[in-house]
Design a protein around this motif. Structure first.
Motif, PDB file in Angstrom:
ATOM      1  N   GLU A 125     -13.173 -53.721   6.649  1.00  0.00           N
ATOM      2  CA  GLU A 125     -13.002 -52.375   6.115  1.00  0.00           C
ATOM      3  C   GLU A 125     -12.088 -51.545   7.008  1.00  0.00           C
ATOM      4  N   GLU A 126     -12.228 -51.699   8.323  1.00  0.00           N
ATOM      5  CA  GLU A 126     -11.372 -50.951   9.244  1.00  0.00           C
ATOM      6  C   GLU A 126      -9.911 -51.380   9.113  1.00  0.00           C
TER       7      GLU A 126
ATOM      8  N   ASP B 287      -8.544 -49.897   5.980  1.00  0.00           N
ATOM      9  CA  ASP B 287      -8.309 -48.474   6.183  1.00  0.00           C
ATOM     10  C   ASP B 287      -7.051 -48.247   7.018  1.00  0.00           C
TER      11      ASP B 287
END
Length: 284
Positions: free
Chosen positions: A64-65, A68
């Motif tokens: 997810e990072e 992002d």
């Protein structure tokens, strides 16, 4: 086919491309569009799918990072592109363009230019992109792709641009080049400029009659014409003549099978443009 489309990026040629677009827009009395294309491969419009890496032991929160981070990079790149367009617009307005059109697209440069082809009268592009810069660097990959695929006159600009007063037409007698003569004779882009009409002789086709016809057409269009027949290899002969006579813009056909144009079919395309120190207008 009404607009001058100038491709603005982060390369050192961006200011020269803008100035060349302004010059062409004013001479042609045509609207100027400043275009920035955000590379789809470097900055994809949709987040990269990293789910396949989970099987290698990566944690979901790390995926997810990373996704992002991609999204933030894209936002920054898009904002940077808008700032470049705003700066180009201000530069164009300082040089007399009332309200240049700005457009930012997300995708492939060539596909974007093909989509705009119907409204394009003249395309202006730097000879090197952000990844290939410097006097001895190779021509950008996008430039070769664009020259091969876009059927509009393309003005390829090096790192600097000055409004030309003397131009040169590399003449080979082909249909494209004969159309180029007619275009030069009629177009306001080159109205009133001295024109050197040059061919490279292979010992078999000196083209005296064809050159005489071209010279008459250009003279009738208001140009002072200087005609020369050169010998030797095409690229060094043309560029040597250009440098010796202070030529500020070179015009030539982009494709064909004559000696002057056949080099643009292969690796010699890069050789010609890599050695360019003045803008080259390529005709189709």
């Amino acid at each position: 086919m009404s607009k001058v489309v100038a491709c603005i990026d982060g390369s050192v040629a961006a200011s020269a491309v803008c100035d060349a677009g302004v010059w062409a827009s004013r001479r042609l009395d045509a609207p100027l569009k400043l275009l920035h294309v955000l590379d789809q491969q470097r900055y994809p419009s949709t987040p990269t799918d990293l789910s396949g890496s989970l099987s290698l032991g990566a944690r979901e929160h790390l995926m997810e990072e990373l996704a992002d981070l991609d999204a933030r990079r894209n936002r920054v790149a898009m904002e940077q592109g808008k700032l470049m367009l705003d700066a180009a617009k201000a530069r164009a307005m300082d040089k007399g363009i009332d309200d240049p059109e700005l457009q930012q697209r997300h995708g492939d440069l060539l596909e974007s230019l093909l989509a705009l082809q119907d409204e394009t009268r003249l395309l202006v592009i730097g000879r090197q992109g952000t990844e290939h810069q410097g006097a001895s660097a190779k021509v950008g990959d996008n430039v070769e792709r664009v020259v091969r695929a876009v059927y509009r006159p393309i003005l390829v600009v090096p790192e600097t641009f000055a409004e030309p007063e003397v131009i040169m037409l590399a003449f080979d007698g082909s249909d494209t080049c004969r159309k180029g003569v007619e275009m030069l004779a009629a177009s306001p882009l080159f109205r009133g400029l001295d024109c050197h009409l040059v061919t490279v002789d292979d010992g078999q086709h000196a083209r005296h009659e064809e050159l005489a016809w071209a010279g008459e057409r250009l003279s009738a269009g208001g140009h002072q014409v200087f005609t020369s027949i050169l010998e030797g290899e095409v690229e060094p002969a043309l560029h040597r003549y250009q440098q010796e006579h202070g030529i500020e813009l070179l015009v030539m056909g982009a494709y064909g099978h004559s000696r002057i144009r056949e080099f643009l079919l292969g690796s010699t395309t890069n050789e010609m443009l890599r050695e360019a120190r003045v803008p080259h207008l390529l005709l189709r």
